[in-house]
Design a protein around this motif. Structure first.
Motif, mmCIF file in Angstrom:
data_model
loop_
_atom_site.group_PDB
_atom_site.id
_atom_site.type_symbol
_atom_site.label_atom_id
_atom_site.label_comp_id
_atom_site.label_asym_id
_atom_site.label_seq_id
_atom_site.Cartn_x
_atom_site.Cartn_y
_atom_site.Cartn_z
ATOM 1 N N ALA A 1 -0.400 4.979 -0.365
ATOM 2 C CA ALA A 1 -1.430 4.136 -0.993
ATOM 3 C C ALA A 1 -2.932 4.170 -0.219
ATOM 4 N N CYS A 2 -2.634 3.880 0.955
ATOM 5 C CA CYS A 2 -3.868 3.641 1.984
ATOM 6 C C CYS A 2 -4.512 4.746 2.028
ATOM 7 N N ARG B 1 14.409 9.016 -1.265
ATOM 8 C CA ARG B 1 13.375 7.947 -0.834
ATOM 9 C C ARG B 1 12.008 8.334 -1.338
ATOM 10 N N ASN B 2 11.715 9.611 -0.958
ATOM 11 C CA ASN B 2 10.346 9.931 -1.141
ATOM 12 C C ASN B 2 10.125 9.873 -2.842
ATOM 13 N N ALA C 1 -8.540 5.936 10.108
ATOM 14 C CA ALA C 1 -7.719 5.212 11.164
ATOM 15 C C ALA C 1 -6.885 4.036 10.868
ATOM 16 N N ASP C 2 -7.493 3.297 9.788
ATOM 17 C CA ASP C 2 -7.000 1.988 9.263
ATOM 18 C C ASP C 2 -5.606 2.343 8.619
ATOM 19 N N CYS C 3 -5.097 3.514 8.096
ATOM 20 C CA CYS C 3 -4.068 3.922 7.757
ATOM 21 C C CYS C 3 -2.816 4.451 8.357
ATOM 22 N N ARG C 4 -3.486 5.280 9.756
ATOM 23 C CA ARG C 4 -2.394 5.848 10.678
ATOM 24 C C ARG C 4 -1.803 4.856 11.438
ATOM 25 N N SER C 5 -0.658 5.006 11.847
ATOM 26 C CA SER C 5 0.242 4.161 12.668
ATOM 27 C C SER C 5 -0.068 4.886 14.144
ATOM 28 N N SER C 6 -0.342 6.242 14.413
ATOM 29 C CA SER C 6 -0.709 6.960 15.436
ATOM 30 C C SER C 6 -1.519 8.142 15.104
ATOM 31 N N THR C 7 -2.038 8.665 16.232
ATOM 32 C CA THR C 7 -2.621 9.917 16.095
ATOM 33 C C THR C 7 -1.998 11.161 16.575
ATOM 34 N N ALA D 1 11.951 5.350 7.712
ATOM 35 C CA ALA D 1 10.884 4.685 7.157
ATOM 36 C C ALA D 1 11.281 4.214 5.746
ATOM 37 N N THR D 2 10.837 2.984 5.172
ATOM 38 C CA THR D 2 11.561 2.454 3.884
ATOM 39 C C THR D 2 10.586 2.818 2.745
ATOM 40 N N PRO D 3 11.135 2.962 1.434
ATOM 41 C CA PRO D 3 10.173 3.304 0.547
ATOM 42 C C PRO D 3 8.983 2.517 0.341
ATOM 43 N N ASP D 4 9.075 0.916 0.641
ATOM 44 C CA ASP D 4 8.079 -0.065 0.685
ATOM 45 C C ASP D 4 6.818 0.628 1.861
ATOM 46 N N GLU D 5 7.304 1.007 2.968
ATOM 47 C CA GLU D 5 6.384 1.364 3.930
ATOM 48 C C GLU D 5 5.876 2.704 3.789
#
Length: 210
Positions: free
Chosen positions: A204-205, A96-97, A39-45, A194-198
């Protein structure tokens, strides 16, 4: 800087100037998350649960070998559906990937990369092999029969269709990158904006919790 790296950086710059394809909010429905270990990693479900996205597939790699999802999804992996003749989203999203994978590698986090064509008529094994190699040496290109591609795309809720009937036809398609792990299945998706950093931060999360 080698030519392949330059190509990836150029493609990435172009990607950031291109509007995203289908909006994530328009393509997926969402519900509140509850009891999700990530859950801490997801933006939505995703509505219906993450188990509704992804599934087994059997395709052909760039060397003509038959492979399954178990062969190519051996750890957290970024999966993208597109086609080699694509003039915009596919090369830029894949570039980007590739940058995400390189950035994570520098942090000692390994993420795989898989490209599945939605245009098997043109994207033969040698074509997907060369296309993938031009993006990143670790990108795995996959093709198959129209029926096999349709089954894999349906499993990931990928929309695609031939846009016209000319010799140089384009393919309309959704442009999401899916983060998949063999032990947990589908984890997250990323739009073209979505950016590379995002993406790297998100992956990573998830990786830290696998």
């Amino acid at each position: 800087m080698d030519s392949r790296r330059s190509t990836r950086l150029f493609a990435l710059s172009a990607a950031l100037a291109v509007a995203a394809g289908l909006g994530a909010a328009a393509y997926f429905a969402f519900v509140p998350r509850d009891g999700d270990p990530f859950a801490d990693c997801r933006s939505s479900t995703v509505a219906g649960g993450v188990a509704t996205i992804g599934g087994p597939f059997s395709l052909t790699d760039g060397d003509g070998r038959r492979v399954t999802d178990k062969d190519v999804l051996t750890g957290p992996t970024l999966v993208y559906f597109g086609y080699s003749f694509c003039p915009d989203f596919c090369p830029t999203d894949l570039a980007r990937n590739a940058l995400v994978a390189d950035e994570l590698a520098s942090r000692e986090v390994r993420v795989g990369q898989v490209f599945i064509t939605i245009d098997p008529a043109r994207d033969t094994p040698p074509v997907v092999r060369d296309f993938a190699a031009a993006i990143h040496p670790d990108l795995v290109g996959l093709t198959g029969t129209p029926e096999e591609i349709a089954a894999a795309a349906a499993a990931f809720r990928v929309y695609y269709r031939k846009a016209d009937t000319t010799d140089y036809y384009m393919m309309d398609h959704s442009t999401f990158t899916y983060l998949v792990d063999p032990a947990h299945g589908f984890l997250e998706f990323y739009g073209s904006n979505a950016t590379p950093d995002e993406v790297a931060t998100s992956v990573a999360c998830y990786a830290s919790r696998l």
